[in-house]
Design a protein around this motif. Structure first.
Motif, PDB file in Angstrom:
ATOM      1  N   ALA A  33      16.739  18.848 -23.289  1.00 15.79           N
ATOM      2  CA  ALA A  33      16.559  19.899 -22.276  1.00 15.79           C
ATOM      3  C   ALA A  33      17.737  20.861 -22.237  1.00 15.79           C
ATOM      4  O   ALA A  33      17.552  22.083 -22.242  1.00 15.79           O
ATOM      5  CB  ALA A  33      16.345  19.260 -20.913  1.00 15.79           C
TER       6      ALA A  33
ATOM      7  N   LEU B 168       7.316  23.225 -24.724  1.00 15.71           N
ATOM      8  CA  LEU B 168       6.935  23.169 -23.307  1.00 15.71           C
ATOM      9  C   LEU B 168       7.493  24.360 -22.546  1.00 15.71           C
ATOM     10  O   LEU B 168       6.769  25.010 -21.775  1.00 15.71           O
ATOM     11  CB  LEU B 168       7.453  21.862 -22.703  1.00 15.71           C
ATOM     12  CG  LEU B 168       7.286  21.717 -21.195  1.00 15.71           C
ATOM     13  CD1 LEU B 168       5.813  21.547 -20.849  1.00 15.71           C
ATOM     14  CD2 LEU B 168       8.079  20.539 -20.672  1.00 15.71           C
ATOM     15  N   LEU B 169       8.773  24.648 -22.760  1.00 16.50           N
ATOM     16  CA  LEU B 169       9.421  25.680 -21.956  1.00 16.50           C
ATOM     17  C   LEU B 169       9.079  27.086 -22.417  1.00 16.50           C
ATOM     18  O   LEU B 169       9.081  28.018 -21.608  1.00 16.50           O
ATOM     19  CB  LEU B 169      10.941  25.477 -21.978  1.00 16.50           C
ATOM     20  CG  LEU B 169      11.408  24.179 -21.303  1.00 16.50           C
ATOM     21  CD1 LEU B 169      12.891  23.945 -21.530  1.00 16.50           C
ATOM     22  CD2 LEU B 169      11.095  24.200 -19.810  1.00 16.50           C
ATOM     23  N   ARG B 170       8.817  27.285 -23.677  1.00 18.59           N
ATOM     24  CA  ARG B 170       8.518  28.638 -24.154  1.00 18.59           C
ATOM     25  C   ARG B 170       7.019  28.904 -24.236  1.00 18.59           C
ATOM     26  O   ARG B 170       6.574  30.000 -23.912  1.00 18.59           O
ATOM     27  CB  ARG B 170       9.190  28.889 -25.509  1.00 18.59           C
ATOM     28  CG  ARG B 170      10.694  28.755 -25.493  1.00 18.59           C
ATOM     29  CD  ARG B 170      11.354  29.497 -24.303  1.00 18.59           C
ATOM     30  NE  ARG B 170      11.200  30.925 -24.361  1.00 18.59           N
ATOM     31  CZ  ARG B 170      10.863  31.688 -23.311  1.00 18.59           C
ATOM     32  NH1 ARG B 170      10.625  31.152 -22.127  1.00 18.59           N
ATOM     33  NH2 ARG B 170      10.745  32.986 -23.443  1.00 18.59           N
TER      34      ARG B 170
ATOM     35  N   ARG C 190       2.898  24.825 -20.318  1.00 14.16           N
ATOM     36  CA  ARG C 190       1.825  23.825 -20.255  1.00 14.16           C
ATOM     37  C   ARG C 190       0.479  24.503 -20.067  1.00 14.16           C
ATOM     38  O   ARG C 190       0.383  25.518 -19.403  1.00 14.16           O
ATOM     39  CB  ARG C 190       2.052  22.918 -19.042  1.00 14.16           C
ATOM     40  CG  ARG C 190       2.722  21.629 -19.357  1.00 14.16           C
ATOM     41  CD  ARG C 190       2.842  20.774 -18.128  1.00 14.16           C
ATOM     42  NE  ARG C 190       3.714  21.369 -17.122  1.00 14.16           N
ATOM     43  CZ  ARG C 190       3.685  21.037 -15.843  1.00 14.16           C
ATOM     44  NH1 ARG C 190       2.834  20.159 -15.391  1.00 14.16           N
ATOM     45  NH2 ARG C 190       4.522  21.606 -14.992  1.00 14.16           N
TER      46      ARG C 190
ATOM     47  N   VAL D 273      18.073  23.181 -25.401  1.00 17.04           N
ATOM     48  CA  VAL D 273      17.093  24.273 -25.427  1.00 17.04           C
ATOM     49  C   VAL D 273      17.511  25.381 -24.452  1.00 17.04           C
ATOM     50  O   VAL D 273      17.342  26.573 -24.729  1.00 17.04           O
ATOM     51  CB  VAL D 273      15.675  23.743 -25.113  1.00 17.04           C
ATOM     52  CG1 VAL D 273      14.690  24.873 -24.864  1.00 17.04           C
ATOM     53  CG2 VAL D 273      15.191  22.868 -26.258  1.00 17.04           C
ATOM     54  N   ARG D 274      18.088  24.979 -23.318  1.00 15.87           N
ATOM     55  CA  ARG D 274      18.547  25.980 -22.347  1.00 15.87           C
ATOM     56  C   ARG D 274      19.781  26.718 -22.859  1.00 15.87           C
ATOM     57  O   ARG D 274      19.948  27.905 -22.622  1.00 15.87           O
ATOM     58  CB  ARG D 274      18.853  25.316 -21.011  1.00 15.87           C
ATOM     59  CG  ARG D 274      17.585  25.032 -20.206  1.00 15.87           C
ATOM     60  CD  ARG D 274      17.863  24.182 -18.968  1.00 15.87           C
ATOM     61  NE  ARG D 274      18.840  24.768 -18.090  1.00 15.87           N
ATOM     62  CZ  ARG D 274      19.782  24.068 -17.428  1.00 15.87           C
ATOM     63  NH1 ARG D 274      19.848  22.770 -17.578  1.00 15.87           N
ATOM     64  NH2 ARG D 274      20.628  24.659 -16.630  1.00 15.87           N
TER      65      ARG D 274
ATOM     66  N   VAL E 281      13.920  27.189 -30.597  1.00 19.72           N
ATOM     67  CA  VAL E 281      13.552  28.072 -29.481  1.00 19.72           C
ATOM     68  C   VAL E 281      12.945  29.367 -30.019  1.00 19.72           C
ATOM     69  O   VAL E 281      11.934  29.859 -29.491  1.00 19.72           O
ATOM     70  CB  VAL E 281      14.781  28.360 -28.584  1.00 19.72           C
ATOM     71  CG1 VAL E 281      14.423  29.369 -27.497  1.00 19.72           C
ATOM     72  CG2 VAL E 281      15.280  27.067 -27.950  1.00 19.72           C
TER      73      VAL E 281
END
Lengths: 326, 91
Positions: free
Chosen positions: A62, A102-104, A107, A65-66, A74
């Protein structure tokens, strides 16, 4: 079709094996865009989107990726989000691959947890889909129902199984077997229309053709998957050692080889090219860290196929329909 | 890209909208006094998604915004987050 974004820097054999697999895919006419540093050698005529950072295998998913917004993972997920690519594939850090997707990509609406679906080889039959094979160590019973719904779509669209038989991985076939999570999930799965739920299955059933989709939590699924992989590897190694143990055995082995090699291909993880993250708004293939060029090629083929059959859209429709009916 | 700093009301609206999207709930159901876990049933994955989106949105608005990992663990309510974003942007 938009190109498939290939993380050129992910995996133990990157970038050489990744580039080789990508180039082979391009030769077959599959559009590819590599994600990697601007000065990456051996790209040939492939298109490249520049990324200056790499998330290493040991890094926290996590936070990396941030923090590493210009990492290959990413940037690959961004390419799918922004409509520059139709799918992504990486043999890099599994957790970071999931987090990037998931983040880019985000969902799918209504999906509580994306899950990893892995094809388990079944000699003489279509592979069995194991879901979740590692994304969610702890789950709730209703998430397992969604895993079953997503696994059903995947089994149907990838392997052509019209009404996939769903099994809940437990320690016995009877409904009362297992811990409280399994018992609750059993009830929910039994009452869920639209699923061909056949009840509990055991680990030994996964490779026998009696079940098409095995549903479990990511912890148990990953243990099961690694046990299967390790067992196959050990058996194959032992066989080859036995073949080589005497000149006479070697002669017999040579005679058997035409029959054994196709079987080996069925069991070789490189044949399937990787697992797929289901429940996100895009196709994301997670390849093994030790992927060969052949594994990458097959992973790319899988990504192309899943894009072409509209698997994400079908999962979105299945989840929406299930949400409406509940 | 704008470099003007959003006021507290704008931050509150933005944070609530972002959280509503992540949790798939109506933004009208979110208030600053609510606890993420106890009141909104947000779990660790929701909070990862939420913090990522907060960073992205406020970076786009102001040019640069980062949620410190240690600070992230101290944010328990919607209001905590609004105050945190305001403090970071206006320090």
């Amino acid at each position: 079709m938009l190109p498939i974004a290939v993380d050129a820097m992910g995996g133990d054999n990157a970038p050489q094996a990744i580039l080789a697999g990508a180039l082979q895919a391009a030769e077959l006419g599959i559009p590819i865009v590599l994600i990697g540093p601007n000065d990456l050698a051996g790209v040939g005529s492939l298109q490249l989107i520049a990324a200056t950072e790499v998330i290493e295998m040991h890094e926290d998913a996590a936070s990396s990726v941030r923090r590493k917004k210009d990492s290959t993972l990413v940037v690959a997920a961004n390419a799918v989000r922004e409509g520059k690519a139709s799918a992504m594939i990486s043999a890099g850090n599994t957790g970071a691959t999931m987090a990037s997707a998931l983040l880019r990509m985000g969902r799918i609406s209504g999906v509580q947890r994306p899950a990893i679906a892995t094809a388990i080889p079944v000699p003489g039959s279509t592979p069995c889909v194991l879901i979740d094979s590692g994304a969610n160590a702890e789950v709730q019973a209703d998430w397992l129902v969604q895993f079953a719904q997503m696994g059903t779509v995947y089994s149907r669209r990838r392997f052509g199984v019209e009404a996939p038989r769903i099994g809940l991985l437990s320690i016995g076939e009877e409904p009362g077997k297992g811990d409280s999570l399994r018992k609750e999930a059993y009830e929910l799965l039994s009452n869920e229309s639209g699923l061909n739920f056949i009840g509990n299955v055991e680990g030994r059933d996964m490779m026998t053709g009696v079940v098409d989709v095995v549903v479990t939590d990511g912890f148990t699924g990953n243990v099961a998957l690694k046990t299967i992989e390790g067992t196959i590897k050990t058996v194959v190694k032992s066989l080859f050692a036995a073949f080589a143990s005497s000149p006479e055995n070697q002669v017999h082995a040579d005679a058997l080889m035409p029959a054994l090699l196709p079987m080996y291909e069925v069991f070789d993880p490189d044949t399937y090219g990787g697992a797929i993250l289901l429940g996100v708004n895009g196709v994301c293939i997670i390849s093994h860290g030790s992927s060969s060029a052949r594994a990458i090629l097959n992973g790319i083929k899988c990504a192309q196929e899943m894009v072409e059959v509209g698997m994400v859209e079908e999962i979105r429709a299945a989840i929406a329909a299930a949400t409406l009916s509940n | 890209m704008s470099t003007s700093l959003p006021d507290r009301a704008t931050i509150s609206l933005t944070v609530s909208a972002c959280l509503a999207t992540v949790l798939e709930v109506d933004v009208g159901t979110i208030s600053e006094t609510q606890l993420f876990k106890e009141d909104l049933n947000a779990d660790s994955l929701h909070l990862v998604e939420f913090s990522y989106e907060i960073e992205r949105i406020f970076s786009e608005m102001t040019g640069d915004f980062t949620v410190n990992d240690e600070d992230l663990a101290t944010l328990k309510t919607v209001g905590d987050t609004v105050n945190y974003v305001f403090a970071v942007l206006h320090r």
